[in-house]
Design a protein around this motif. Sequence first.
Motif, mmCIF file in Angstrom:
data_model
loop_
_atom_site.group_PDB
_atom_site.id
_atom_site.type_symbol
_atom_site.label_atom_id
_atom_site.label_comp_id
_atom_site.label_asym_id
_atom_site.label_seq_id
_atom_site.Cartn_x
_atom_site.Cartn_y
_atom_site.Cartn_z
ATOM 1 N N GLY A 103 -1.620 -6.193 -1.480
ATOM 2 C CA GLY A 103 -0.767 -5.041 -2.265
ATOM 3 C C GLY A 103 0.118 -4.720 -1.524
ATOM 4 O O GLY A 103 -0.119 -4.194 -0.472
ATOM 5 N N VAL A 104 1.366 -4.747 -1.778
ATOM 6 C CA VAL A 104 2.472 -4.106 -0.999
ATOM 7 C C VAL A 104 3.402 -3.370 -1.653
ATOM 8 O O VAL A 104 3.735 -3.375 -2.894
ATOM 9 C CB VAL A 104 3.438 -5.333 -0.385
ATOM 10 C CG1 VAL A 104 4.391 -4.925 0.491
ATOM 11 C CG2 VAL A 104 2.723 -6.576 0.274
ATOM 12 N N GLN A 105 3.556 -2.071 -0.857
ATOM 13 C CA GLN A 105 4.153 -0.934 -1.558
ATOM 14 C C GLN A 105 5.624 -1.060 -1.137
ATOM 15 O O GLN A 105 6.024 -0.478 -0.502
ATOM 16 C CB GLN A 105 3.735 0.391 -1.200
ATOM 17 C CG GLN A 105 2.380 0.571 -1.698
ATOM 18 C CD GLN A 105 2.240 0.629 -3.085
ATOM 19 O OE1 GLN A 105 2.973 1.165 -3.693
ATOM 20 N NE2 GLN A 105 1.079 -0.128 -3.520
ATOM 21 N N GLY A 106 6.683 -1.957 -1.987
ATOM 22 C CA GLY A 106 7.998 -2.005 -1.861
ATOM 23 C C GLY A 106 8.311 -3.042 -0.764
ATOM 24 O O GLY A 106 7.612 -3.861 -0.356
ATOM 25 N N GLY A 107 9.625 -3.472 -0.625
ATOM 26 C CA GLY A 107 10.020 -4.500 0.332
ATOM 27 C C GLY A 107 10.029 -5.487 -0.283
ATOM 28 O O GLY A 107 10.428 -5.983 -1.521
ATOM 29 N N GLU A 108 10.491 -6.683 0.736
ATOM 30 C CA GLU A 108 10.388 -7.985 0.449
ATOM 31 C C GLU A 108 9.305 -8.600 0.104
ATOM 32 O O GLU A 108 8.235 -7.914 0.424
ATOM 33 C CB GLU A 108 11.314 -8.731 1.644
ATOM 34 C CG GLU A 108 12.513 -8.217 2.160
ATOM 35 C CD GLU A 108 13.890 -8.537 1.017
ATOM 36 O OE1 GLU A 108 13.677 -9.641 0.344
ATOM 37 O OE2 GLU A 108 14.435 -7.722 0.668
ATOM 38 N N ASN A 109 9.204 -9.746 -0.821
ATOM 39 C CA ASN A 109 8.016 -10.421 -0.948
ATOM 40 C C ASN A 109 7.136 -10.681 0.176
ATOM 41 O O ASN A 109 7.865 -11.316 1.186
ATOM 42 C CB ASN A 109 8.236 -11.657 -1.963
ATOM 43 C CG ASN A 109 8.543 -11.427 -3.191
ATOM 44 O OD1 ASN A 109 8.575 -9.911 -3.698
ATOM 45 N ND2 ASN A 109 8.899 -12.611 -3.964
ATOM 46 N N SER A 125 7.927 -2.559 -10.986
ATOM 47 C CA SER A 125 8.889 -1.357 -10.600
ATOM 48 C C SER A 125 9.968 -2.208 -9.639
ATOM 49 O O SER A 125 10.007 -3.380 -9.758
ATOM 50 C CB SER A 125 8.152 -0.244 -9.851
ATOM 51 O OG SER A 125 7.594 -0.518 -8.701
ATOM 52 N N PRO A 126 10.511 -1.402 -9.110
ATOM 53 C CA PRO A 126 11.657 -2.059 -8.235
ATOM 54 C C PRO A 126 11.090 -3.239 -7.060
ATOM 55 O O PRO A 126 11.632 -4.097 -6.997
ATOM 56 C CB PRO A 126 12.292 -0.906 -7.597
ATOM 57 C CG PRO A 126 12.038 0.259 -7.993
ATOM 58 C CD PRO A 126 10.789 -0.077 -8.806
ATOM 59 N N ALA A 127 9.847 -2.855 -6.452
ATOM 60 C CA ALA A 127 9.558 -3.945 -5.813
ATOM 61 C C ALA A 127 8.047 -3.946 -5.277
ATOM 62 O O ALA A 127 7.547 -4.584 -4.221
ATOM 63 C CB ALA A 127 10.235 -3.623 -4.220
ATOM 64 N N ASP A 128 7.149 -3.009 -5.848
ATOM 65 C CA ASP A 128 5.942 -3.055 -5.667
ATOM 66 C C ASP A 128 5.121 -4.473 -6.152
ATOM 67 O O ASP A 128 5.550 -5.146 -7.077
ATOM 68 C CB ASP A 128 4.958 -2.187 -6.185
ATOM 69 C CG ASP A 128 5.353 -0.546 -5.976
ATOM 70 O OD1 ASP A 128 5.844 -0.591 -5.020
ATOM 71 O OD2 ASP A 128 4.805 0.249 -6.713
#
Length: 161
Positions: A103-109, A125-128
């Motif tokens: 689980g990543v909170q933002g950023g690139e894949n 959302s924008p990037a989660d």
Amino acid sequence: MLTNTHSGGVGASDSAGNGYSVVADQSDGAGDRTLILAAVGAKALGAGGSVTLTFPSTAEHHVAVDVFSGVTGIGGHSSASAASGPFASGSASGGGIVFGVAGVQGGENATWSSGFTALPTLVVSPADQLATAYESVGSGSFQASGSCDHQWMAAVATLTG
């Protein structure tokens, strides 16, 4: 993956009567959680089958349902969290299929280390994002690892068969 949530029970059931157990539940300390739930020895869902999830109130949720046949047990599991940088779940032992989740909170894949087959990454959302992958292995100790550039929570479970 639950974003901006509070502690509380998480569960699942499905239309074939299978029950699911929480295998891993990793928090990032800021109200976000990444979990693995599993139904071992499950009956197949029929056409139009459904999985029902229960979880505490949350700002966002991401859910991936991945199916592996022939699983008869969980060999081990582990999880970890950090503010940024390469992710690693900690080690789990066993053999068969190593299943990883990040689980990543933002950023690139997120990208996975060599040997893992990435499943589709879910972005809300924008990037989660919720990224999952697996690898077929022999016996030993394994971890799910890769790279990302933001806060992450990762978990691994070895699925035996």
